[in-house]
Scaffold this motif. Structure first.
Motif, PDB file in Angstrom:
ATOM      1  N   CYS A   1       0.193  -2.257 -10.824  1.00 10.39           N
ATOM      2  CA  CYS A   1      -0.869  -1.463 -10.212  1.00 10.39           C
ATOM      3  C   CYS A   1      -2.131  -2.314 -10.144  1.00 10.39           C
ATOM      4  CB  CYS A   1      -1.117  -0.201 -11.029  1.00 10.39           C
ATOM      5  SG  CYS A   1      -2.521   0.775 -10.446  1.00 10.39           S
TER       6      CYS A   1
ATOM      7  N   GLU B   1       0.875  -1.166   0.000  1.00  3.79           N
ATOM      8  CA  GLU B   1       0.000   0.000   0.000  1.00  3.79           C
ATOM      9  C   GLU B   1       0.909   1.212   0.000  1.00  3.79           C
ATOM     10  OE1 GLU B   1      -3.591   2.192   2.391  1.00  3.79           O
ATOM     11  OE2 GLU B   1      -3.166   0.094   2.806  1.00  3.79           O
TER      12      GLU B   1
ATOM     13  N   LYS C   1      -7.162   5.663  -8.939  1.00  4.08           N
ATOM     14  CA  LYS C   1      -6.825   6.117  -7.585  1.00  4.08           C
ATOM     15  C   LYS C   1      -6.492   4.948  -6.661  1.00  4.08           C
ATOM     16  CE  LYS C   1      -7.443  10.359  -8.693  1.00  4.08           C
ATOM     17  NZ  LYS C   1      -6.310  11.122  -9.109  1.00  4.08           N
ATOM     18  N   SER C   2      -5.880   3.915  -7.237  1.00  7.38           N
ATOM     19  CA  SER C   2      -5.497   2.741  -6.460  1.00  7.38           C
ATOM     20  C   SER C   2      -4.147   2.978  -5.784  1.00  7.38           C
ATOM     21  CB  SER C   2      -5.401   1.518  -7.370  1.00  7.38           C
ATOM     22  OG  SER C   2      -4.954   0.404  -6.649  1.00  7.38           O
ATOM     23  N   LYS C   3      -4.063   2.635  -4.508  1.00 11.33           N
ATOM     24  CA  LYS C   3      -2.809   2.725  -3.769  1.00 11.33           C
ATOM     25  C   LYS C   3      -2.162   1.353  -3.625  1.00 11.33           C
ATOM     26  CE  LYS C   3      -3.897   6.742  -0.946  1.00 11.33           C
ATOM     27  NZ  LYS C   3      -3.921   7.276   0.414  1.00 11.33           N
TER      28      LYS C   3
ATOM     29  N   PRO D   1      -1.702   7.552  -4.386  1.00  9.10           N
ATOM     30  CA  PRO D   1      -2.284   6.679  -5.415  1.00  9.10           C
ATOM     31  C   PRO D   1      -1.509   6.755  -6.730  1.00  9.10           C
ATOM     32  CG  PRO D   1      -3.650   8.623  -5.127  1.00  9.10           C
ATOM     33  CD  PRO D   1      -2.581   8.679  -4.067  1.00  9.10           C
ATOM     34  N   HIS D   2      -1.634   5.702  -7.534  1.00 12.44           N
ATOM     35  CA  HIS D   2      -1.047   5.675  -8.866  1.00 12.44           C
ATOM     36  C   HIS D   2      -1.820   6.665  -9.741  1.00 12.44           C
ATOM     37  CE1 HIS D   2      -0.314   3.498 -12.872  1.00 12.44           C
ATOM     38  NE2 HIS D   2       0.803   4.115 -12.548  1.00 12.44           N
TER      39      HIS D   2
END
Length: 68
Positions: free
Chosen positions: A40, A13, A23-25, A17-18
């Motif tokens: 990712c 984590e 907005k995925s961490k 975010p990417h």
């Protein structure tokens, strides 16, 4: 500074975010060495990042054994 240890299959984590728009961490570790290959969880893009840069941006590590 505490060193973070991780291996292939672990989920990372990140602090930020990417930039993929999802907005995925979450990042999945694919290869470990002096450079780290991660994927990712949002867009599926694979990146090779220097270990030093990656370790600075990790918030937490979820071990592969903990998820199974």
């Amino acid at each position: 500074m505490q060193l973070k240890t991780f291996g292939v299959g672990d989920k990372l984590e990140m602090k930020k975010p990417h930039a993929c728009g999802e907005k995925s961490k979450q990042m999945l570790v694919l290869m470990v060495g002096s450079d780290i290959k991660v994927r990712c969880a949002g867009c599926g893009r694979e990146m090779i990042i220097q270990r030093i840069k990656l370790e600075k941006n990790i918030k937490s590590v979820t071990r592969k054994e903990e998820t199974e």
